[in-house]
Design a protein around this motif. Sequence first.
Motif, PDB file in Angstrom:
ATOM      1  N   GLY A  85      39.196  21.426  56.810  1.00 10.18           N
ATOM      2  CA  GLY A  85      38.132  21.259  55.769  1.00 10.18           C
ATOM      3  C   GLY A  85      37.817  19.671  55.448  1.00 10.18           C
ATOM      4  N   LEU A 127      35.380  18.761  53.127  1.00  8.81           N
ATOM      5  CA  LEU A 127      34.636  18.717  52.042  1.00  8.81           C
ATOM      6  C   LEU A 127      34.914  17.308  51.499  1.00  8.81           C
ATOM      7  N   GLU A 142      39.834  16.477  48.095  1.00  8.41           N
ATOM      8  CA  GLU A 142      39.961  18.134  47.905  1.00  8.41           C
ATOM      9  C   GLU A 142      40.545  18.570  49.435  1.00  8.41           C
ATOM     10  N   ASN A 143      40.229  18.124  50.620  1.00  5.83           N
ATOM     11  CA  ASN A 143      40.523  18.476  51.824  1.00  5.83           C
ATOM     12  C   ASN A 143      42.213  18.358  51.400  1.00  5.83           C
TER      13      ASN A 143
END
Length: 343
Positions: A132, A135, A139-140
């Motif tokens: 991720g 991101l 959010e990751n």
Amino acid sequence: MPVVNYQQYCQMLDNAKENKFAYPAVNITSSSTINAALLAFKEANSDGIIQVSTGGGKFGSGIGVGSMAKGAIALAVYTHIMAEHYDVNIALHTDHCHPEYVDSFMMPLIEETKRRRAAGLPNLFSSHMYDGSALPMNENIAESKRLMKICVELDLILEIETGIVGGEEDGHDTSGVSADKLYTTPEDMVLASRELGSMGRFLLAATFGNVHGVYKPGNVKLKPTILRDGQEAVAKAEGPDTRLDLVFHGGSGSEIADIHESLNYGVVKMNIDTDTQYAYTRPVVDHMMKNYDGVLKIEGEVGNKKVYDPRSWGKKAEQNMADRLMRACNDLRSTGTSLGKNI
């Protein structure tokens, strides 16, 4: 020996961390490349990691199916069967699952592990990677925690990435990202340790100038001290005994001194793909050029079955890839470190 379970995998990682070496994690795409990897680890007396990417899984399923998940399942099952004939420990891993592929790649593989466990069979894979990194950090980490919860319940290790590995791999191009994104900050490493470390064991691909792709030695400018500084920050924030299990991506073209320095800072896994791809293909090209009149039916002739039989050039490809991977074991200091049947 069979593909390792969670406890055995942890012993492998502990062995690497304590003795400052890393396992080559080699990307595979076929039964032939799996055989090459297993042969290399056996000859090097090194435990190792075999991994499948989304693109590798899709290729492995054949052009008639074209499913990254189905191909990955098939390749993993083949590895389970063949690994039993080698006296080294093998972990199975999935590489770089970006957010858009979680539902079509990672989750079907996790569901397959659930089915296997219900039938009394071992996990399909030993670990999975969620990438991720593109991101925002919050959010990751949030999605990583969601997936980590699922993995912990199934005795799977999750690998995540903070910072971005530059270049292009499997169609995912990050060559246009700003330079500062290529370096994981100490704050990122502390956050990952705090949020995921309390849940269970995980691997962190922390970036320090890594770039996917093909480069001449010296062209990739790494800053291994980023890993050192991050580990020190984690120890200060989370306790002196806290030390992350780090992963090195995009190592092609790296100086051996930088690789060795990174091992001192906690790198226990290094991805190997570009170099073994070339090693596999190089003897095939040589074979075709030297046997041009035999592999083709020119002007009504029948050619030479001995040289156009795929087994004639496939064995050469397999052996050359194994030789290159054995060199990686030497570079990463994993040669001769197998725990064998002791785990």
